[in-house]
Motif scaffolding. Structure first.
Motif, PDB file in Angstrom:
ATOM      1  N   GLU A 107       0.825  -1.211   0.000  1.00 58.34           N
ATOM      2  CA  GLU A 107       0.000   0.000   0.000  1.00 58.34           C
ATOM      3  C   GLU A 107       0.856   1.257   0.000  1.00 58.34           C
TER       4      GLU A 107
ATOM      5  N   ASP B   8      -7.738   7.090   2.377  1.00 55.91           N
ATOM      6  CA  ASP B   8      -7.313   5.820   2.951  1.00 55.91           C
ATOM      7  C   ASP B   8      -6.092   5.322   2.198  1.00 55.91           C
TER       8      ASP B   8
ATOM      9  N   ARG C 134      -7.936  -0.262   0.008  1.00 57.16           N
ATOM     10  CA  ARG C 134      -9.319  -0.704   0.101  1.00 57.16           C
ATOM     11  C   ARG C 134      -9.437  -2.193   0.378  1.00 57.16           C
TER      12      ARG C 134
ATOM     13  N   PRO D 281     -12.817  -3.720   3.750  1.00 54.85           N
ATOM     14  CA  PRO D 281     -14.054  -2.934   3.664  1.00 54.85           C
ATOM     15  C   PRO D 281     -14.464  -2.378   5.025  1.00 54.85           C
TER      16      PRO D 281
ATOM     17  N   GLY E 281     -10.668   0.654   5.243  1.00 52.30           N
ATOM     18  CA  GLY E 281      -9.693   1.233   4.327  1.00 52.30           C
ATOM     19  C   GLY E 281      -8.620   0.221   4.007  1.00 52.30           C
TER      20      GLY E 281
END
Length: 287
Positions: free
Chosen positions: A58, A246, A249, A252, A255
């Motif tokens: 991320e 965020d 994803r 849920p 984030g």
């Protein structure tokens, strides 16, 4: 854990979350962590490694918004090495594995090209490795103790209590923003809720499981809340700079993975050190 001190809004009693989904995902994650922890330590290490890997992915994806290219392959390989080394060989191995990983990501990035961009990318990659797997390595140091399952369990309970107490009190009574320019949803009332619930949980667990004075649990709870809040605000600053709501994803209602574990990352070193100082090795039966 990013919503644990939420300022209540008249038109949004659930503070912007899809609450049923958020609760379901949160309980599922908690169940996975608890079952793996009490089943086999190796399974728990695998869960932590997976979470850290997703968080690094991320970060790499988020920094692309600033044209930063992070060398994800050596980062992912290094994070596994950091966690396993910390569990098997202790704090010195944690530091050595981190340094080797940092050196590896620098070399990997430089091989793709020299210049200012390479230096920038390597520096940010080193930050990412320090932020996620190095901090998570302190959870492995807790786990390596003779009563490590209980220590990690207490650490997780303090994190959950901080998040839950702050979220509930913040939604119901939050009126005064804690850091309005960084994270407008966090409130002073929510912070008090975090302190109360984390302190209560810490006091009970320290007294009943570790057979120590319950005020030590209050101190652990307060330290966990302070460091967790700092972790929340730090990630909020990072997201603000990257212009993100965020980090991802994948979860849920929550984030990204980093949105879920940000507070725990900064809390782990402090809680680990305080446990070493305040709590002797427990004689309770291990699961």
């Amino acid at each position: 854990m990013t919503d644990h001190a939420t300022v209540a809004a008249p038109t949004s009693p659930r503070a912007g979350r899809d609450l049923p989904i958020a609760i379901g995902v949160g309980l599922g994650l908690l169940a996975l962590v608890v079952v793996s922890l009490w089943w086999r330590k190796e399974a728990f290490i695998a869960v932590v490694a997976l979470a850290a890997g997703v968080a690094l992915w991320e970060l790499a994806h988020a920094f692309r918004r600033r044209n930063v290219s992070l060398p994800l392959v050596p980062m992912l390989v290094g994070e596994v090495g950091i966690l396993v080394s910390a569990y098997l060989s202790g704090a010195e191995a944690l530091f050595v594995a981190f340094m080797l990983t940092a050196g590896g990501v620098v070399i990997w990035r430089v091989l793709d090209g020299m210049g200012a961009a390479a230096l920038r990318d390597a520096s940010i990659a080193t930050f990412a490795v320090a932020y996620v797997p190095f901090m998570a390595g302190f959870i492995m140091l807790m786990l390596d103790q003779p009563d490590g399952v209980w220590r990690v369990g207490l650490f997780i309970l303090l994190s959950v209590a901080s998040d839950t107490g702050g979220y509930l009190v913040g939604v119901l009574w939050g009126r005064h923003p804690l850091a309005p320019t960084v994270s407008p949803k966090k409130s002073w009332e929510g912070l008090v809720g975090s302190l109360l619930l984390a302190g209560a949980v810490g006091g009970v667990v320290v007294w009943y499981i570790f057979e120590s004075a319950w005020p030590l649990g209050l101190l652990l709870g307060a330290a966990a809340v302070a460091s967790s809040t700092l972790g929340d605000l730090s990630e909020s600053l990072l997201k603000r700079d990257l212009e993100l709501k965020d980090m991802g994803r994948v979860l849920p209602g929550h984030g990204g993975m980093l949105d879920r574990v940000d507070s725990m990352l900064l809390s782990a070193p402090l809680v680990y050190i305080l446990m070493l100082v305040l709590l002797p090795t427990s004689t309770v039966a291990l699961p």
